[in-house]
Write an enzyme that holds these catalytic residues in place. Structure first.
Site, PDB file in Angstrom:
ATOM      1  N   ASN A  11      19.727  17.457  15.731  1.00 21.40           N
ATOM      2  CA  ASN A  11      18.905  17.372  16.940  1.00 21.40           C
ATOM      3  C   ASN A  11      18.648  18.715  17.610  1.00 21.40           C
ATOM      4  O   ASN A  11      17.873  18.800  18.560  1.00 21.40           O
ATOM      5  CB  ASN A  11      19.544  16.412  17.954  1.00 21.40           C
ATOM      6  CG  ASN A  11      20.947  16.811  18.337  1.00 21.40           C
ATOM      7  OD1 ASN A  11      21.748  17.197  17.492  1.00 21.40           O
ATOM      8  ND2 ASN A  11      21.262  16.712  19.620  1.00 21.40           N
ATOM      9  N   ARG A  12      19.279  19.784  17.124  1.00 17.88           N
ATOM     10  CA  ARG A  12      19.023  21.100  17.732  1.00 17.88           C
ATOM     11  C   ARG A  12      19.447  22.212  16.777  1.00 17.88           C
ATOM     12  O   ARG A  12      20.107  21.962  15.769  1.00 17.88           O
ATOM     13  CB  ARG A  12      19.769  21.244  19.055  1.00 17.88           C
ATOM     14  CG  ARG A  12      21.269  21.128  18.972  1.00 17.88           C
ATOM     15  CD  ARG A  12      21.906  21.010  20.344  1.00 17.88           C
ATOM     16  NE  ARG A  12      23.340  20.809  20.267  1.00 17.88           N
ATOM     17  CZ  ARG A  12      24.253  21.791  20.300  1.00 17.88           C
ATOM     18  NH1 ARG A  12      23.843  23.048  20.397  1.00 17.88           N
ATOM     19  NH2 ARG A  12      25.540  21.518  20.227  1.00 17.88           N
ATOM     20  N   ILE A  14      20.211  24.896  14.091  1.00 16.75           N
ATOM     21  CA  ILE A  14      20.061  24.955  12.642  1.00 16.75           C
ATOM     22  C   ILE A  14      19.712  23.594  12.068  1.00 16.75           C
ATOM     23  O   ILE A  14      18.830  23.469  11.210  1.00 16.75           O
ATOM     24  CB  ILE A  14      21.351  25.509  11.998  1.00 16.75           C
ATOM     25  CG1 ILE A  14      21.509  26.998  12.335  1.00 16.75           C
ATOM     26  CG2 ILE A  14      21.341  25.296  10.493  1.00 16.75           C
ATOM     27  CD1 ILE A  14      22.844  27.589  11.916  1.00 16.75           C
ATOM     28  N   ARG A  34      25.059  13.304  18.289  1.00 13.48           N
ATOM     29  CA  ARG A  34      26.205  12.712  18.975  1.00 13.48           C
ATOM     30  C   ARG A  34      25.933  12.468  20.457  1.00 13.48           C
ATOM     31  O   ARG A  34      26.412  11.489  21.023  1.00 13.48           O
ATOM     32  CB  ARG A  34      27.432  13.611  18.829  1.00 13.48           C
ATOM     33  CG  ARG A  34      28.706  12.976  19.383  1.00 13.48           C
ATOM     34  CD  ARG A  34      29.927  13.806  19.098  1.00 13.48           C
ATOM     35  NE  ARG A  34      29.895  15.089  19.799  1.00 13.48           N
ATOM     36  CZ  ARG A  34      30.913  15.937  19.835  1.00 13.48           C
ATOM     37  NH1 ARG A  34      32.030  15.650  19.173  1.00 13.48           N
ATOM     38  NH2 ARG A  34      30.825  17.070  20.479  1.00 13.48           N
ATOM     39  N   ASP A  53      28.749   9.687  15.854  1.00  9.87           N
ATOM     40  CA  ASP A  53      29.836  10.649  15.972  1.00  9.87           C
ATOM     41  C   ASP A  53      30.567  10.653  14.639  1.00  9.87           C
ATOM     42  O   ASP A  53      31.165   9.651  14.246  1.00  9.87           O
ATOM     43  CB  ASP A  53      30.774  10.225  17.108  1.00  9.87           C
ATOM     44  CG  ASP A  53      31.892  11.230  17.344  1.00  9.87           C
ATOM     45  OD1 ASP A  53      32.158  12.057  16.450  1.00  9.87           O
ATOM     46  OD2 ASP A  53      32.505  11.173  18.430  1.00  9.87           O
ATOM     47  N   TYR A 145      37.968  26.967  14.072  1.00  9.72           N
ATOM     48  CA  TYR A 145      36.618  26.915  13.503  1.00  9.72           C
ATOM     49  C   TYR A 145      36.592  27.548  12.108  1.00  9.72           C
ATOM     50  O   TYR A 145      36.035  26.976  11.162  1.00  9.72           O
ATOM     51  CB  TYR A 145      35.652  27.635  14.443  1.00  9.72           C
ATOM     52  CG  TYR A 145      34.210  27.585  14.035  1.00  9.72           C
ATOM     53  CD1 TYR A 145      33.457  26.422  14.204  1.00  9.72           C
ATOM     54  CD2 TYR A 145      33.573  28.701  13.494  1.00  9.72           C
ATOM     55  CE1 TYR A 145      32.114  26.373  13.840  1.00  9.72           C
ATOM     56  CE2 TYR A 145      32.238  28.661  13.137  1.00  9.72           C
ATOM     57  CZ  TYR A 145      31.510  27.496  13.313  1.00  9.72           C
ATOM     58  OH  TYR A 145      30.175  27.460  12.947  1.00  9.72           O
ATOM     59  N   ALA A 146      37.218  28.730  11.977  1.00 10.04           N
ATOM     60  CA  ALA A 146      37.232  29.415  10.677  1.00 10.04           C
ATOM     61  C   ALA A 146      37.964  28.584   9.634  1.00 10.04           C
ATOM     62  O   ALA A 146      37.527  28.497   8.476  1.00 10.04           O
ATOM     63  CB  ALA A 146      37.881  30.787  10.819  1.00 10.04           C
ATOM     64  N   ALA A 147      39.074  27.959  10.031  1.00  4.62           N
ATOM     65  CA  ALA A 147      39.816  27.119   9.089  1.00  4.62           C
ATOM     66  C   ALA A 147      38.975  25.940   8.632  1.00  4.62           C
ATOM     67  O   ALA A 147      38.961  25.594   7.442  1.00  4.62           O
ATOM     68  CB  ALA A 147      41.113  26.632   9.741  1.00  4.62           C
TER      69      ALA A 147
END
Length: 239
Positions: A11-12, A14, A34, A53, A145-147
């Site tokens: 919905n936004r 990328i 979501r 979700d 986030y990286a994991a």
């Protein structure tokens, strides 16, 4: 021929650019979102918007039923839905860590597993996961986030081995610093510091990511699977 395409988190940013690119090509596109309301332009493009979700298995199942009823079994899945809860490890709560993993990594597992049913029956399919340059480089304050994004790479490559014999490809696109709502809130100093690390000295566009996703979903990429494609202006140098 028009394909049934599903883009999670479409919905936004990328995800929206990816959905728009497939719709412009004549595919039957559905997105999940979501919260909020999907842009009116999606309706104009004939894109089906389904509230879902990805942390809820029942909502994922219901979303697939709606998409399959409207467009048939999903032939191209782009797992893009993701969240951030940035914080240094010493201050990060277990809930902050697990919430990001549950959306970005386990949520991807849920939507991919469900899509694979129809793809296995059809003996064809395209799966593209949206990771991040920080999966390889790391980022202070983004260990969760990286994991989660690094986990997508191992997941994709394992799945590529499982599904290759059925003509199903599984690949990863790893965006760098992209001009989205998330990056527009950065200060001028923060933006300048980031640009100093990017050889091409500019932010990427959501459309840059969409172009790579479309390629990996096309017949031209039929012999590519288990690949990680960096779209980052040289920030990660292929790592």
């Amino acid at each position: 021929m028009s394909r049934s395409v599903l883009v999670t988190g479409g919905n936004r940013g990328i995800g929206l650019a990816i959905a728009r690119a497939f719709a412009d090509s004549g595919d039957q596109v559905a997105i999940t979102y979501r919260s909020g309301e999907p842009p009116a332009e999606l309706t104009a493009l004939g894109v089906l918007a389904v509230k879902c979700d990805v942390t809820d298995a029942e909502q994922v199942e219901q979303a697939y039923k709606e998409v399959e009823q409207a467009h048939g079994p999903v032939e191209v899945l782009v797992a893009n839905a993701g969240v951030t809860r940035d914080q240094l490890v010493m201050r990060m709560t277990e809930e902050d860590f697990s919430a990001v993993l549950d959306t970005n990594l386990t949520g991807t597992f849920r939507v991919v597993k469900r899509a694979s049913r129809g793809m296995l029956r059809a003996r064809k399919g395209r799966v593209v996961l949206i990771s991040s340059v920080v999966a390889m480089l790391g980022s202070a304050g983004q260990s969760n986030y990286a994991a989660s994004k690094a986990g997508l790479i191992g997941f994709a490559r394992s799945l590529a081995r499982e599904l290759a014999s059925r003509n199903i490809t599984v690949n990863v696109v790893a965006p760098g610093i992209i001009d989205t709502d998330m990056t527009r809130v950065l200060s001028d100093d923060q933006r300048a510091a980031i640009m100093g690390q990017v050889p091409m000295a500019r932010y990427g566009l959501p459309e840059d990511i969409a172009a790579s996703v479309r390629f990996l979903s096309s017949d031209d990429a039929a012999y590519i699977t288990g690949a990680v494609i960096p779209v980052d202006g040289g920030l990660g140098m292929g790592h």
